[in-house]
Motif scaffolding. Structure first.
Motif, PDB file in Angstrom:
ATOM      1  N   ASP A  24       0.976  -1.168  -0.130  1.00 39.72           N
ATOM      2  CA  ASP A  24      -0.004   0.050  -0.149  1.00 39.72           C
ATOM      3  C   ASP A  24       0.768   1.328  -0.110  1.00 39.72           C
ATOM      4  O   ASP A  24       0.401   2.277   0.662  1.00 39.72           O
ATOM      5  N   TYR A  25       1.913   1.252  -0.680  1.00 43.95           N
ATOM      6  CA  TYR A  25       2.665   2.252  -0.626  1.00 43.95           C
ATOM      7  C   TYR A  25       2.059   3.532  -1.456  1.00 43.95           C
ATOM      8  O   TYR A  25       1.470   3.300  -2.530  1.00 43.95           O
ATOM      9  N   ARG A  26       2.041   4.557  -1.060  1.00 41.63           N
ATOM     10  CA  ARG A  26       1.452   5.783  -1.652  1.00 41.63           C
ATOM     11  C   ARG A  26       2.397   6.976  -2.046  1.00 41.63           C
ATOM     12  O   ARG A  26       3.253   7.346  -1.060  1.00 41.63           O
ATOM     13  N   LEU A  27       2.587   7.323  -3.315  1.00 36.92           N
ATOM     14  CA  LEU A  27       3.186   8.449  -3.614  1.00 36.92           C
ATOM     15  C   LEU A  27       2.900   9.476  -3.191  1.00 36.92           C
ATOM     16  O   LEU A  27       2.028  10.043  -2.995  1.00 36.92           O
ATOM     17  N   PRO A  28       3.743  10.646  -2.779  1.00 37.81           N
ATOM     18  CA  PRO A  28       3.385  12.043  -2.422  1.00 37.81           C
ATOM     19  C   PRO A  28       2.486  12.683  -3.459  1.00 37.81           C
ATOM     20  O   PRO A  28       2.905  12.409  -4.604  1.00 37.81           O
ATOM     21  N   PRO A  29       1.467  13.484  -3.158  1.00 38.04           N
ATOM     22  CA  PRO A  29       0.543  14.145  -4.286  1.00 38.04           C
ATOM     23  C   PRO A  29       1.448  14.837  -5.370  1.00 38.04           C
ATOM     24  O   PRO A  29       0.829  14.851  -6.211  1.00 38.04           O
ATOM     25  N   GLU A  30       2.541  15.496  -4.891  1.00 38.09           N
ATOM     26  CA  GLU A  30       3.107  16.390  -6.017  1.00 38.09           C
ATOM     27  C   GLU A  30       3.693  15.539  -7.200  1.00 38.09           C
ATOM     28  O   GLU A  30       3.941  16.070  -7.945  1.00 38.09           O
ATOM     29  N   VAL A  31       3.668  14.415  -6.907  1.00 38.29           N
ATOM     30  CA  VAL A  31       4.273  13.319  -8.002  1.00 38.29           C
ATOM     31  C   VAL A  31       3.148  12.521  -8.762  1.00 38.29           C
ATOM     32  O   VAL A  31       3.564  11.430  -9.297  1.00 38.29           O
ATOM     33  N   THR A  32       1.983  12.809  -8.421  1.00 44.31           N
ATOM     34  CA  THR A  32       0.685  12.260  -8.802  1.00 44.31           C
ATOM     35  C   THR A  32      -0.146  13.127  -9.705  1.00 44.31           C
ATOM     36  O   THR A  32      -1.104  12.867 -10.150  1.00 44.31           O
ATOM     37  N   ARG A  33       0.070  14.364  -9.922  1.00 42.18           N
ATOM     38  CA  ARG A  33      -0.288  15.506 -10.559  1.00 42.18           C
ATOM     39  C   ARG A  33      -0.259  15.275 -12.090  1.00 42.18           C
ATOM     40  O   ARG A  33       0.761  15.404 -12.479  1.00 42.18           O
ATOM     41  N   PRO A  34      -1.517  15.124 -12.673  1.00 39.77           N
ATOM     42  CA  PRO A  34      -1.670  15.227 -14.094  1.00 39.77           C
ATOM     43  C   PRO A  34      -1.468  16.760 -14.846  1.00 39.77           C
ATOM     44  O   PRO A  34      -1.411  17.763 -13.904  1.00 39.77           O
ATOM     45  N   SER A  35      -1.151  16.548 -16.002  1.00 44.25           N
ATOM     46  CA  SER A  35      -1.180  17.726 -16.935  1.00 44.25           C
ATOM     47  C   SER A  35      -2.131  17.570 -18.074  1.00 44.25           C
ATOM     48  O   SER A  35      -2.551  16.668 -18.228  1.00 44.25           O
ATOM     49  N   ASN A  36      -2.865  18.801 -18.371  1.00 49.66           N
ATOM     50  CA  ASN A  36      -3.925  18.666 -19.269  1.00 49.66           C
ATOM     51  C   ASN A  36      -3.509  18.396 -20.831  1.00 49.66           C
ATOM     52  O   ASN A  36      -4.167  18.168 -21.560  1.00 49.66           O
ATOM     53  N   ASP A  37      -2.147  18.955 -20.968  1.00 45.79           N
ATOM     54  CA  ASP A  37      -1.530  18.696 -22.311  1.00 45.79           C
ATOM     55  C   ASP A  37      -0.477  17.786 -22.492  1.00 45.79           C
ATOM     56  O   ASP A  37      -0.110  17.444 -23.760  1.00 45.79           O
ATOM     57  N   HIS A  38       0.005  16.963 -21.543  1.00 49.52           N
ATOM     58  CA  HIS A  38       0.903  15.857 -22.130  1.00 49.52           C
ATOM     59  C   HIS A  38       1.043  15.042 -20.751  1.00 49.52           C
ATOM     60  O   HIS A  38       0.585  15.600 -19.668  1.00 49.52           O
ATOM     61  N   HIS A  39       1.383  13.620 -21.186  1.00 51.14           N
ATOM     62  CA  HIS A  39       1.525  12.809 -20.036  1.00 51.14           C
ATOM     63  C   HIS A  39       2.869  13.262 -19.182  1.00 51.14           C
ATOM     64  O   HIS A  39       3.761  13.952 -19.924  1.00 51.14           O
ATOM     65  N   VAL A  40       3.037  13.205 -17.975  1.00 46.34           N
ATOM     66  CA  VAL A  40       4.000  13.702 -17.103  1.00 46.34           C
ATOM     67  C   VAL A  40       4.951  12.741 -16.717  1.00 46.34           C
ATOM     68  O   VAL A  40       4.548  11.427 -16.103  1.00 46.34           O
ATOM     69  N   ASN A  41       6.424  12.914 -16.664  1.00 48.65           N
ATOM     70  CA  ASN A  41       7.331  12.061 -16.266  1.00 48.65           C
ATOM     71  C   ASN A  41       7.903  12.840 -15.050  1.00 48.65           C
ATOM     72  O   ASN A  41       8.741  13.954 -15.108  1.00 48.65           O
ATOM     73  N   TYR A  42       7.550  12.414 -13.936  1.00 47.44           N
ATOM     74  CA  TYR A  42       8.246  13.014 -12.689  1.00 47.44           C
ATOM     75  C   TYR A  42       9.499  12.144 -12.128  1.00 47.44           C
ATOM     76  O   TYR A  42       9.285  10.891 -11.935  1.00 47.44           O
TER      77      TYR A  42
END
Ligand SMILES: [Fe+2]
Length: 199
Positions: free
Chosen positions: A42-60
């Motif tokens: 049940d590891y959960r990533l911090p919220p700042e690295v789960t936020r999407p973008s409207n115009d591209h998929h995101v690589n954190y």
């Protein structure tokens, strides 16, 4: 982002695997086991690295090895986003943190296949907690689409700094290749909505 305890333990364990062998099939099998265990806990990533973008998929970036020999990324697709058909030019393991991912696999074209359409090699829908070996250098071509009603977040491990190497994008209808380099995105701890910067 500074890894927390569970993620730092995972990084240390992957470092040990990568340092112990050059066999991509062995590495991906063992990293997949480690990633399955991380997600099963049940590891959960911090919220700042789960936020999407409207115009591209995101690589954190979650971790990039000092020698750039491997990296760990949070990859986020907003609802309905998809990638082109692409290669990785290295090994990779992907686990679903949240949301659902539809993967379309293709045989990697050889020189003899130049100018021909890509051959589909199957598809899967991956759900939270599931882990797949997305690629070894000789078998690394796919496209990914976010499906479902919420963004898709994956934890990905690659055998290189995935946003520093040249990779192939394919037109599946013609086999035509375009080379590209992805960008790392910058987590924004203060944001409450979309990913913002690209690095
Ligand atoms: Fe991919």
């Amino acid at each position: 982002m500074r890894p927390d305890g569970a993620l730092q333990t995972f990084i240390d364990d992957v470092e040990s695997v990568v340092g112990g062998t050059d066999d991509e099939h062995e590495i991906t099998k063992r990293v997949a086991d480690l990633l399955s265990a991380l997600l099963a806990g049940d590891y959960r990533l911090p919220p700042e690295v789960t936020r999407p973008s409207n115009d591209h998929h995101v690589n954190y970036p979650l971790y990039i090895a000092p020698d750039h020999g491997w990296c760990l990324a949070a990859v986020v697709w907003n609802v309905g986003q998809r990638t082109p058909v692409h290669g990785h030019e290295t090994w990779g393991v992907a686990g679903i943190h949240s949301g659902s991912e539809h993967e379309f696999r293709y045989d990697k074209p050889t020189a003899a296949d130049a100018g021909r359409p890509l051959k589909p090699a199957g598809e899967n829908v991956w759900e939270p907690g599931q882990v797949t070996v997305c690629c070894t250098t000789d078998d690394d071509v796919h496209a990914v689409a976010a499906v479902g009603d919420v963004p898709t977040v994956g934890i990905h491990v690659y055998g290189a700094d995935i946003c520093a190497i040249e990779r192939r994008s394919y037109d599946p209808a013609t086999g035509a290749v375009t080379w590209f380099v992805s960008d790392w995105d910058t987590p924004d701890p203060g944001a409450d909505g979309q990913a913002t910067g690209r690095s």
